[in-house]
Design an enzyme around this catalytic site. Sequence first.
Site, PDB file in Angstrom:
ATOM      1  N   TYR A 181      -3.840  11.911 -45.267  1.00 28.84           N
ATOM      2  CA  TYR A 181      -2.794  11.296 -45.565  1.00 28.84           C
ATOM      3  C   TYR A 181      -2.011  10.789 -44.088  1.00 28.84           C
ATOM      4  O   TYR A 181      -1.742  11.389 -43.259  1.00 28.84           O
ATOM      5  CB  TYR A 181      -1.553  12.110 -46.165  1.00 28.84           C
ATOM      6  N   SER A 182      -1.990   9.202 -43.993  1.00 23.40           N
ATOM      7  CA  SER A 182      -1.517   8.702 -43.098  1.00 23.40           C
ATOM      8  C   SER A 182      -2.099   9.161 -41.648  1.00 23.40           C
ATOM      9  O   SER A 182      -3.353   9.016 -41.505  1.00 23.40           O
ATOM     10  CB  SER A 182      -0.079   8.853 -42.925  1.00 23.40           C
ATOM     11  N   TYR A 183      -1.287   9.819 -40.788  1.00 25.35           N
ATOM     12  CA  TYR A 183      -1.983  10.304 -39.470  1.00 25.35           C
ATOM     13  C   TYR A 183      -3.159  11.200 -39.714  1.00 25.35           C
ATOM     14  O   TYR A 183      -4.045  11.188 -39.024  1.00 25.35           O
ATOM     15  CB  TYR A 183      -0.581  11.112 -38.860  1.00 25.35           C
TER      16      TYR A 183
ATOM     17  N   THR B  82      -5.349  10.692 -41.530  1.00 27.98           N
ATOM     18  CA  THR B  82      -6.664   9.839 -41.693  1.00 27.98           C
ATOM     19  C   THR B  82      -7.450  10.078 -40.196  1.00 27.98           C
ATOM     20  O   THR B  82      -8.602  10.201 -40.411  1.00 27.98           O
ATOM     21  CB  THR B  82      -6.345   8.535 -42.259  1.00 27.98           C
TER      22      THR B  82
ATOM     23  N   HIS C 108       4.338   3.844 -48.501  1.00 28.15           N
ATOM     24  CA  HIS C 108       3.563   4.683 -47.652  1.00 28.15           C
ATOM     25  C   HIS C 108       4.108   6.089 -48.137  1.00 28.15           C
ATOM     26  O   HIS C 108       3.288   7.187 -47.689  1.00 28.15           O
ATOM     27  CB  HIS C 108       3.969   4.391 -46.186  1.00 28.15           C
TER      28      HIS C 108
END
Length: 917
Positions: free
Chosen positions: A724-726, A728, A892
């Site tokens: 998730y976000s970072y 990834t 996001h």
Amino acid sequence: MFTNLTLLLEAVADQDGSGNVICYPPQNTSKPQSYSYCQLLDAAQRASWALRCREEEFRRGRVILIHLDTHWESIVWFWAVTLAGCIPAMSTSLSNNPAARISHLEHLATTLKNPGCLTIAAKLSEFGGQDAITPIAVESLGMGTAPTAELRNVYRDAKPSDIAILMLTSGSTSHAKAVILTHTQIFTALASKYKVVPLPDETSFLNWVRCDHVAAILEIHLQALFAHKDQVHVQAPDILSHPLAFLDIVHRHRVSRTFAPNFFLARIRAALEGHGDRCIAHHWDLTCLRYIASGGEANVTKTGAAVAKLLARYGAPETVIATGFGMTETCGGAIYNLDFPRYDLERGLEFASTGKYHTIAPAGAVGNLELTGPIIFEGYFNNPGANEQSFTSDGWFQTGDLASIDDQGNLHMVGRAKEAMIVNGVKYSPQEIENALDEPGKIPGLVPSFTCCFSSFPPGGDTEVICVVYLPSYAPDDTLARATTADTISKIAMMSTGARPQVLPLDKSQLQKSALGKLSRTKIKAAFEKGDYSGYQEINSEAIKLHRVTARIHPASELEQRLLALFIESLELPEEEFDVQSSLFNMGVTSVELIKLKKHIEEHLSLSQEIPIITLMVNPTVRDLASALEDQQNHRKSEEYNPVVTLQAQGDKTPLWLVHPGVGEVLVFLNLAKFLVDRKVYALRARGFNEGEQPFETIEEVVSTYHTAIKRKQPHGPYALAGYSYGTMLAFEVGKVLESRGDEVRFLGSFNLPPHIKARMRQLDYKECLLHLSYFLDLMTEDRARELAVELQGATREAALARVMMEANQDRLVELALSPEALTKWARLAFALQSMAVDYDPTSSIASIDIFYCNPLAVAASSKAQWLSEHLSQWKNFSRSPPCFHDVGGAHYTMLGPEHVFGFQKTLRSALDVRGI
């Protein structure tokens, strides 16, 4: 007479003092919220406008399934759907049995002709595992300011013969039928019911069941509206668990009309008799109470008579209880015994009569009860087969009940021609339960096709009980298999009915089949009730009791005993199914419930220090948590840091590994994991949350730690990773390590992160990390966080923290148990993670990647299209096959939130299937 319901609501709302909707929130029987009928119309108009703004989904004439729990929400959205010109269908509670729940929803999708569906965000997970019905969270509908003219532009043209509402006959099986109630049928029923018993001027109606029941909508809500009276609604669990609260509310609101099935009358009786003369201290004045309708199941004369006598102490009339008969198909109550209990006691009746009934049948004759008249429904929605079976050739409705008429013209219910079971006033299908039990291989101790389910009214009982007899495949002395089989049967039956059944193994000699290979439910039930199986019952009861005593895992210490009680109380867990080795996550616990439990434990155990949330997540059993707390209290050295948190412990498909976002925590994945019941789900949590732990210093250290943890838990591939976000970026790096060592990474998911991130990482100082964390945790909006970023330029860390704590949503701070120290610690960890990536450049490639994209952060891109074309598309340079892009809802920081997680999980499950994993 009004021609449709919309005109009724508008007319009543226009009259001052016409009445109020008084609703008690869940777990509250003392402080209600009150809304005038004018306020109800206003709320319904605004909700209806929100629906009309999405005309494609809420086009006129479409059926809309309303799946809500609280009365006010259900009532408002019932009217919103009506005012939009759609057809409301009140959804029943969904089964806890996943297979039955999915089957039921798929059946409804067909029966209701691809309906729309309204629910709340917290209930979206109930629709997981199926794609037939797509729910919309009402929170996601725009409820902003609308022009007055638009609010008034509602649908008023429904004809008297048009469908006003669809009521489901059963929500506990996959074969629910939708009863059509028309406007004219409802108005005829309302006018007729209101003539039965005269009511005082200053009075109210009381409802305590969900709005999916005809009694709630028609007997109380619409009838009170029709009569211009107050209506009071209280949650069923709060009344059933505290029957005397029922009398408190009757007294407080001068209730004159309500209802109580026989099982609830029995609870009132037990409560009043149990308190004896002490009940006088309540000073109830029940002179207002004129009419307690009682039906839905057989009424035991002695129970009703005893309750009537007890209520008379407080001023209620002797005839306050009116036993009767009614069905959803008859708009609820259709015939009433207004001379109860005198008539029934004088005749020595075990079960009360249901009132005088016009018939041509001779006295004493037993026959099928058939009905006709203006309040009888015209048929089931989109179900010609059921209609053909339910109506005679000359149009009489066949109820499926057997009845007789006595010499005074009173109707007596004798039994049921159909095999439906009625428990606590709710109908269930025995065939559905048998089918669930007989599924091949599901219950090893049961021989399929030799299972029989029925209901029986026990001597001295107050409601029917469900009984299941079966042919065992285990040896008679195998007590473990006997108990395990009984537990599994009970669990499946309870998931369908909510009631614990009597379970009884029988010899094959007692389960003889017909020439067609069928068991006779009628004969087996008759033998059970005659006592033919009493010997089997005694042997079975003793064997299981012995096993329970020897096998149950009991608390081994006072701490375990107290924790077990707190788990059960705080999360409302079934005591008989939860012991010190049961896992919280197997019970479907949410992040909010986990935090609630944490606070509950801290308050009741008077711990010297706070319990880190991770302690609960990695110690989800009472025994494990007790050991961890003892270590904490004794200041023993904590165990080695373990990043793995098991969010879903069951399932046969390839496990899914989820890597934390930039804030390091994994609670954000709890909503998602509840939908992925076919595979184990593990989350990787950053280091630095616990006492004495230092945050990671380099990406290489994180990747090595996570790779080792994954291989320890899942030694062999193929692997499925997502971040998730970072997260990834970390998932991508871990995936490359796995591939470099010969493992297959068949799925890599990016939850809204491009490959190039260092420019963004360099924008984030400590203050920015604190603000990002704040709106990630929903302490404030993203817009407010951006404003504070400008206002706090040059501020010290301490000043920034103080401002955030002052600006934060205080309720949310309490919910998350966030102190200034805890938030500071969390922000430092997030800043450490961000600092590691300020020079990060992606290199090499992975076999494939799936990108799930939504609205970006405002500082990252101006639109979703730009975000996709200029940033996320760059993953093509780091994947050896073309990336797959999946458009998902939300923004996001909300893409996995309650409002959007249902759509997200459908897309994710589809992507996993395409990858063959």
